[in-house]
Design an enzyme around this catalytic site. Structure first.
Site, PDB file in Angstrom:
ATOM      1  N   SER A  39      17.506 -41.121 -11.083  1.00  0.00           N
ATOM      2  CA  SER A  39      16.225 -40.459 -10.915  1.00  0.00           C
ATOM      3  C   SER A  39      15.986 -40.159  -9.487  1.00  0.00           C
ATOM      4  CB  SER A  39      15.020 -41.261 -11.439  1.00  0.00           C
ATOM      5  OG  SER A  39      13.744 -40.560 -11.283  1.00  0.00           O
TER       6      SER A  39
ATOM      7  N   HIS B 225     -15.372  -8.965   1.498  1.00  0.00           N
ATOM      8  CA  HIS B 225     -14.499  -9.818   2.136  1.00  0.00           C
ATOM      9  C   HIS B 225     -14.453 -11.098   1.400  1.00  0.00           C
ATOM     10  CE1 HIS B 225     -13.066 -12.347   5.285  1.00  0.00           C
ATOM     11  NE2 HIS B 225     -11.927 -11.522   5.461  1.00  0.00           N
TER      12      HIS B 225
ATOM     13  N   TYR C 192      14.637 -33.663 -16.475  1.00  0.00           N
ATOM     14  CA  TYR C 192      13.432 -33.817 -16.655  1.00  0.00           C
ATOM     15  C   TYR C 192      12.713 -33.878 -15.201  1.00  0.00           C
ATOM     16  CZ  TYR C 192      13.796 -38.955 -15.693  1.00  0.00           C
ATOM     17  OH  TYR C 192      14.186 -40.226 -15.344  1.00  0.00           O
TER      18      TYR C 192
ATOM     19  N   GLY D   1      -8.072  -7.366   4.875  1.00  0.00           N
ATOM     20  CA  GLY D   1      -8.968  -7.328   6.007  1.00  0.00           C
ATOM     21  C   GLY D   1      -8.015  -8.266   7.304  1.00  0.00           C
TER      22      GLY D   1
ATOM     23  N   ARG E  88      10.757 -49.051 -13.002  1.00  0.00           N
ATOM     24  CA  ARG E  88      11.361 -49.430 -11.619  1.00  0.00           C
ATOM     25  C   ARG E  88      11.229 -51.111 -11.070  1.00  0.00           C
ATOM     26  NH1 ARG E  88      10.019 -46.313  -6.432  1.00  0.00           N
ATOM     27  NH2 ARG E  88       8.329 -47.745  -6.378  1.00  0.00           N
TER      28      ARG E  88
ATOM     29  N   LYS F 194       0.578  -1.168  -0.002  1.00  0.00           N
ATOM     30  CA  LYS F 194      -0.177   0.141   0.075  1.00  0.00           C
ATOM     31  C   LYS F 194       0.880   1.196  -0.142  1.00  0.00           C
ATOM     32  CE  LYS F 194      -3.955  -0.123   1.797  1.00  0.00           C
ATOM     33  NZ  LYS F 194      -4.725  -0.416   3.378  1.00  0.00           N
TER      34      LYS F 194
ATOM     35  N   MET G 295      -5.654  -7.394   8.808  1.00  0.00           N
ATOM     36  CA  MET G 295      -4.631  -6.668   9.852  1.00  0.00           C
ATOM     37  C   MET G 295      -5.519  -5.404  10.233  1.00  0.00           C
ATOM     38  SD  MET G 295      -0.690  -7.204   9.038  1.00  0.00           S
ATOM     39  CE  MET G 295      -0.909  -6.590   7.098  1.00  0.00           C
TER      40      MET G 295
ATOM     41  N   GLU H 292      17.388 -42.239  -3.692  1.00  0.00           N
ATOM     42  CA  GLU H 292      16.240 -41.942  -2.592  1.00  0.00           C
ATOM     43  C   GLU H 292      16.846 -42.379  -1.172  1.00  0.00           C
ATOM     44  OE1 GLU H 292      13.056 -44.241  -3.548  1.00  0.00           O
ATOM     45  OE2 GLU H 292      13.976 -45.828  -4.171  1.00  0.00           O
TER      46      GLU H 292
ATOM     47  N   ARG I 224       5.694 -47.914 -11.635  1.00  0.00           N
ATOM     48  CA  ARG I 224       6.066 -48.570 -10.445  1.00  0.00           C
ATOM     49  C   ARG I 224       5.359 -49.961 -10.641  1.00  0.00           C
ATOM     50  NH1 ARG I 224       4.280 -43.451  -7.865  1.00  0.00           N
ATOM     51  NH2 ARG I 224       5.831 -42.938  -6.091  1.00  0.00           N
TER      52      ARG I 224
ATOM     53  N   ARG J 234      -3.352   2.709   8.737  1.00  0.00           N
ATOM     54  CA  ARG J 234      -3.510   1.877   7.829  1.00  0.00           C
ATOM     55  C   ARG J 234      -2.299   0.734   7.847  1.00  0.00           C
ATOM     56  NH1 ARG J 234      -7.992   2.775   4.461  1.00  0.00           N
ATOM     57  NH2 ARG J 234      -8.631   4.805   4.793  1.00  0.00           N
TER      58      ARG J 234
ATOM     59  N   CYS K  24      11.277 -38.159  -9.739  1.00  0.00           N
ATOM     60  CA  CYS K  24       9.980 -38.822  -9.738  1.00  0.00           C
ATOM     61  C   CYS K  24       9.210 -39.051  -8.745  1.00  0.00           C
ATOM     62  CB  CYS K  24      10.201 -40.279 -10.578  1.00  0.00           C
ATOM     63  SG  CYS K  24      11.317 -41.496  -9.457  1.00  0.00           S
TER      64      CYS K  24
ATOM     65  N   ARG L 156      -3.217  -1.182  -6.627  1.00  0.00           N
ATOM     66  CA  ARG L 156      -2.228  -2.178  -6.851  1.00  0.00           C
ATOM     67  C   ARG L 156      -2.548  -3.182  -7.784  1.00  0.00           C
ATOM     68  NH1 ARG L 156      -5.066  -5.383  -1.593  1.00  0.00           N
ATOM     69  NH2 ARG L 156      -7.129  -5.455  -2.759  1.00  0.00           N
TER      70      ARG L 156
ATOM     71  N   GLY M 214      14.387 -39.726  -6.166  1.00  0.00           N
ATOM     72  CA  GLY M 214      13.111 -40.304  -5.553  1.00  0.00           C
ATOM     73  C   GLY M 214      12.896 -39.535  -4.099  1.00  0.00           C
ATOM     74  N   THR M 215      12.358 -38.361  -4.390  1.00  0.00           N
ATOM     75  CA  THR M 215      12.403 -37.155  -3.280  1.00  0.00           C
ATOM     76  C   THR M 215      11.588 -37.420  -2.193  1.00  0.00           C
ATOM     77  OG1 THR M 215      11.002 -36.018  -4.875  1.00  0.00           O
ATOM     78  CG2 THR M 215      13.123 -35.306  -4.600  1.00  0.00           C
ATOM     79  N   ASN M 216      10.531 -38.642  -2.628  1.00  0.00           N
ATOM     80  CA  ASN M 216       9.703 -38.941  -1.352  1.00  0.00           C
ATOM     81  C   ASN M 216      10.297 -39.840  -0.190  1.00  0.00           C
ATOM     82  OD1 ASN M 216       7.653 -37.970  -2.934  1.00  0.00           O
ATOM     83  ND2 ASN M 216       7.155 -40.177  -3.853  1.00  0.00           N
ATOM     84  N   ASP M 217      11.241 -40.786  -0.639  1.00  0.00           N
ATOM     85  CA  ASP M 217      12.149 -41.620   0.163  1.00  0.00           C
ATOM     86  C   ASP M 217      13.187 -40.554   0.657  1.00  0.00           C
ATOM     87  OD1 ASP M 217      11.123 -44.114   1.098  1.00  0.00           O
ATOM     88  OD2 ASP M 217      11.303 -44.535  -1.174  1.00  0.00           O
TER      89      ASP M 217
HETATM   90  C1  PEP Z   1      10.276 -41.740  -4.150  1.00  0.00           C
HETATM   91  O1  PEP Z   1      10.482 -42.232  -2.995  1.00  0.00           O
HETATM   92  O2  PEP Z   1      10.383 -40.490  -4.315  1.00  0.00           O
HETATM   93  C2  PEP Z   1       9.716 -42.485  -5.138  1.00  0.00           C
HETATM   94  C3  PEP Z   1       9.293 -41.902  -6.371  1.00  0.00           C
HETATM   95  O3  PEP Z   1       9.295 -43.805  -4.933  1.00  0.00           O
HETATM   96  P1  PEP Z   1       8.038 -44.416  -4.041  1.00  0.00           P
HETATM   97  O4  PEP Z   1       7.014 -43.117  -3.849  1.00  0.00           O
HETATM   98  O5  PEP Z   1       7.672 -45.426  -5.001  1.00  0.00           O
HETATM   99  O6  PEP Z   1       8.863 -44.829  -2.951  1.00  0.00           O
HETATM  100 MG    MG Z   2      10.678 -44.524  -3.074  1.00  0.00          MG
END
Ligand code: PEP
Ligand code: MG
Length: 902
Positions: free
Chosen positions: A786, A459, A874, A107, A637, A29, A109, A767, A582, A98, A854, A343, A788-791
């Site tokens: 690749s 609002h 990728y 709204g 996999r 503002k 604050m 992973e 999978r 203000r 992945c 704004r 495996g960002t979950n694990d």
């Molecule tokens: C992971 O671990 O990110 C993965 C892609 O494998 P999963 O989710 O099957 O364990």
């Molecule tokens: Mg995994």
């Protein structure tokens, strides 16, 4: 020396000193008021206290040294400029105080208007307003009410009751019927309420009012609803708010005064034109709170043509200057137009795409900038379904289409009930006369919001649009009775728990559940709607921007898909391959029995027979997928989860066996099964016998899968197709694991592939943190990684994937340990660092190493930008998120300094 530096620190900026790029310091503002001041637009004079002052105050609990003196100096200069003094009994200056953070938090604050009024200056204000005593006393009662509520935490209802009482005594329902004497009496009543709750008289000293109001705005940064809103909108918690002190102008001086909100284009659809709401003889908060019904801005032309024309001129100028949709708040004081705010305006997802396309056509921005102006979250919203309407469904009411989408659910009337039912998994529609910031929890929990008052800028509308939640506002045919938990419409009563459907695009309200149909944008992605033939501005804009994103991006986008059907859909959505197939999903359903057989085998021959029975089934699965993805890479996999997941639960089986034994039945088979389940039971299966470990422990299992993949590839190639399999080994932590699997796999592949021309790559998931840290070694044996960002998140943080989000993440979010679950968006500093190290060390060892991701993060907009910056080749995500990832990969590639698109 340090003290001297603190004193010299500049905490207060006159509007003439700032500009629109100083949002970090002056808030949105303040920065935009400064910009408009410097453009020569009619902005009431004022100054901005910086976010730094707020942060210092919040850190220490007191105003930083030097702030009081700087406020004094700026106030004096404001008084000089206006020729009026704060609190002057004859001709007082009044100011508004203000809030204004870097990112708009509508709204959430505090704001205090009319600061500077007291028992003496109220008389001066009446004289200043040409003897309009009613106006002066109304302004004074508003000050006590706002100040009491926001600065001193006096319960707002007490003021509301006193106001209702005054109206009852006068025999009216409208504030406008109260005369000066009524309002003078109301001021007395308000002062008593103030004294009762605070133990002190309402402060008569204007400077004390000002200081307390500034302090209240600082503190409102940490108000519960503001904290909640920031969390929802992912706004960092440590920015602080600026405070704007602005000379008051009055929209409530009579019929030639008023206040309004305007957009330079329709913020719902993006259509060109002038959109807004105007309310004569009112102050700004009346419009935003939706307290009285407004008239369309176009009506102002009839009421005050001169101000209307001036406003239109200013709006055109602001659009050209900001090169974007602007939203504006203005006040007309006795025929003189004042700009109170502008704004770059919030807009719906559809409007964001449409406007970006229009601005390119108008030559105001280029396609890179257009790409920057939209985002994946908006695209995801456009892929939501819409109502499928036929003659059976007649709307029962029509309000304002305030935030698009289609929502059906059970009616609830309070925020608390919305939260309660949503927690039980019910879809709910929150129905209110109008919402206020205290309804935020309920709005988050609800599928949609329906109000009987307010317009596009009330609002409910503003907040719902920000959240991407369906909202119909101002459906004034419905009569809401919150205490009785019902509303009535056209002679019918709708009770809590009854189902209604609301269309946030058309504003229509239906009784019962209306079926939904897929979005046009999805039809376009699926290839069933040709953008050149579509008469839909949105589809054309999406097509244009997606085409540019695809041309600009460096990251390829693949999909996680396990079946031919998913693969086909992914391809239609633009996937350039499969990044994760999978295979364990192929062992479910009626194949469970075969897996059970495999697990229960005692001899090598039995095992080979069990595997031989699985081989053709697996091969057929892969054939289908390779055919669909013809010519594109498919990462398959090898089986990952613990084998006991394919067996019945231990407790149930034990009970069944015991009962059968009791009955004297033949349970030899069940007993063997029970023994196997016991043998395989693990305390921490996620850290147990899964992934590559299984492959190394059960002879022939991976070999069977490798053979099925290679045979399928050869078959598809012989059919004239093109299969590009990439075999991926899961859960590798040491290069030796990979080397062992690879040696066996290469032999099988060589034997099966022969001279068919099929090429099979072998790589690994990264992973396990150890794999990331030894990536240089692992790359010697891998043609691709690749992530495996979950694990990797599970093992990097030590957070059990299956438990923690429901169990305690709410507390971590509350404490700000992270702003969003690290399973949803990549933790750049920790898990992200592991990815970066592995990418760098892997590539150092093997420059041609292919790198992808992945895990779930592959489809998360923020994370896609990170993977782009790390230099992956990728990202791979679920088919439905492929368009989002394509768009974000394009945005990452063209990312420039640009404006904040929030
Ligand atoms: C992971 O671990 O990110 C993965 C892609 O494998 P999963 O989710 O099957 O364990
Ligand atoms: Mg995994």
């Amino acid at each position: 020396m340090a003290a001297q530096e603190t004193v010299d620190h500049k905490y207060v900026y006159d509007f003439a000193e700032g500009n629109k790029d100083l949002k970090d310091l002056l808030g949105g503002k303040g920065a935009n008021l400064a910009e408009m001041t410097n453009l020569g637009l009619p902005v009431p004079p004022g100054f901005t206290i910086t976010t730094e002052a707020c942060k210092a105050y919040l850190a220490t609990g007191r105003e930083p040294d030097g702030l009081a003196g700087q406020i004094e100096a700026h106030l004096e200069s404001l008084e000089r400029g206006m020729g009026r003094r704060l609190g002057d009994p004859h001709d007082p200056l009044l100011v508004s105080v203000r809030s204004g953070a870097k990112f708009s938090m509508p709204g959430m604050m505090e704001t205090v208007l009319n600061v500077g009024l007291n028992d003496r200056s109220v008389v001066g204000l009446a004289a200043q307003a040409g003897g309009n005593e009613r106006f002066a006393w109304d302004s004074y009662r508003r000050l006590i009410q706002m100040f009491g509520k926001t600065v001193c935490e006096v319960p707002g209802e007490e003021f509301e009751h006193a106001l209702d009482e005054a109206k009852r005594a006068r025999g009216t329902t409208s504030d406008l019927d109260l005369d000066a004497d009524d309002l003078r009496g109301l001021v007395d009543a308000y002062k008593k309420i103030f004294l009762k709750h605070t133990g002190r008289d309402f402060p008569q000293e204007p400077r004390e009012q000002l200081d307390l109001a500034i302090r209240a705005v600082f503190e409102s940064w940490n108000a519960e609803r503001a904290v909640l809103y920031r969390r929802q909108e992912r706004i960092p918690a440590d920015l602080g708010t600026a405070v704007n002190v602005v000379a008051m102008v009055f929209g409530n001086l009579g019929p030639d005064s008023g206040t309004g909100v305007a957009f330079t284009r329709d913020p719902a659809s993006g259509a060109q034109g002038i959109y807004g709401d105007y309310l004569a003889n009112a102050q700004g908060e009346d419009v935003v709170a939706g307290i009285r019904n407004t008239v369309p801005l176009q009506d102002l032309e009839r009421l005050d043509k001169r101000s209307y024309d001036e406003l239109l001129g200013i709006m055109a100028r602001l659009e050209g200057h900001y090169r974007d949709l602007c939203d504006i708040e203005f006040t007309i004081e006795r025929g003189k137009l004042w700009m109170l705010q502008t704004r770059v305006g919030k807009r719906t997802a559809a409007a964001a795409f449409v406007i970006a396309g229009q601005l390119v056509d108008e030559g105001l921005i280029d396609l890179d900038e257009a790409l920057h102006r939209v985002n994946g979250a908006q695209l995801a919203q456009l892929m939501f379904p819409r109502f499928q309407l036929d003659h059976d469904f007649e709307p029962v009411a029509k309000g304002v289409g305030a935030s698009p989408g289609a929502a059906s659910g059970k009616v609830v009337f309070t925020s608390a009930r919305a939260v309660e039912l949503a927690a039980e998994g019910e879809a709910v529609i929150l129905v209110r006369r109008e919402t206020n910031p205290d309804d935020l929890n309920g709005m988050i929990a609800a599928k949609g919001i329906l109000t009987s008052r307010g317009g596009k800028t009330s609002h409910a509308a503003v907040v719902a649009r920000g959240m991407g939640k369906t909202c119909v506002s101002g459906a004034d045919e419905i009569d809401v009775n919150v205490p009785a938990k019902r509303f009535s419409i056209a002679g019918q009563t709708v009770n809590e728990g009854d189902v209604v459907s609301i269309d946030g695009t058309t504003g229509k309200v239906y009784l019962g559940e209306v079926p939904v149909m897929p979005s046009e944008v999805v039809r376009y992605f699926e290839g069933t709607l040709d953008p050149d033939e579509a008469d839909d501005a949105l589809v054309r804009a999406v097509h244009r921007i997606m085409t540019h994103a695809d041309a600009a991006r460096r990251l390829a986008v693949r999909a996680n898909a396990d079946t031919g059907e998913d693969a086909a859909r992914a391809r239609r959505f633009g996937a350039q391959g499969i990044g994760l197939c999978r295979t364990e999903h192929m062992f479910l359903g009626d194949r469970r029995e075969l897996v059970e057989r495999l697990i229960l085998t005692r001899t090598d021959t039995e095992r080979s027979d069990a595997l031989a029975a699985l081989l053709p089934l697996q091969r057929d699965d892969f054939v289908e997928i390779f055919r669909e993805m013809d010519g594109l890479p498919v990462t398959v996999r090898l089986i990952d989860p613990p084998l006991h997941e394919f067996l019945p639960p231990l407790e149930q089986l034990a009970v069944d066996v015991a009962v059968a034994q009791e009955r004297g039945e033949d349970v030899a088979k069940e007993e063997a099964l029970l023994a196997a389940v016991r043998r395989m039971h693990e305390e921490n299966p996620m850290l147990g016998l899964r992934g590559v470990r299984l492959g190394l422990v059960i002879p022939g299992l991976f070999a069977m899968q490798v053979r099925a993949i290679a045979e399928a590839a050869v078959r598809v190639t012989r059919e004239g197709g093109s299969a590009c399999p990439e075999i991926m080994v899961p859960l590798v932590g040491a290069v030796q694991e990979l080397e062992t699997v690879r040696a066996e796999a290469e032999k099988i592949i060589a034997e099966v592939v022969g001279d068919s021309g099929v090429e099979v790559l072998i790589g690994t998931m990264i992973e396990v943190p150890r794999a990331a840290l030894t990536a240089g070694q692992i790359a010697e044996a891998a043609q691709f990684f690749s992530f495996g960002t979950n694990d990797l998140t599970q093992m990097g943080w030590g957070f059990s994937r299956d438990d923690v989000e429901g169990a305690f993440f709410w507390r971590y979010l509350e404490l700000g340990i992270f702003g969003i679950s690290p399973f949803e968006s990549i933790d750049r500093d920790g898990v992200g660092r592991l990815v970066r190290i592995a990418a760098e060390e892997g590539r150092a060892a093997r420059p041609e190493l292919k790198l992808g991701v992945c895990g779930e993060h592959g489809g998360d907009p923020e994370s896609v930008h990170f993977f782009h910056s790390v230099g992956l080749d990728y990202v791979s995500c679920s088919p439905f998120r492929v368009p989002v990832a394509r768009l974000e990969a394009g945005r990452a590639a063209v990312e420039t300094v640009g404006s904040d698109s929030r």
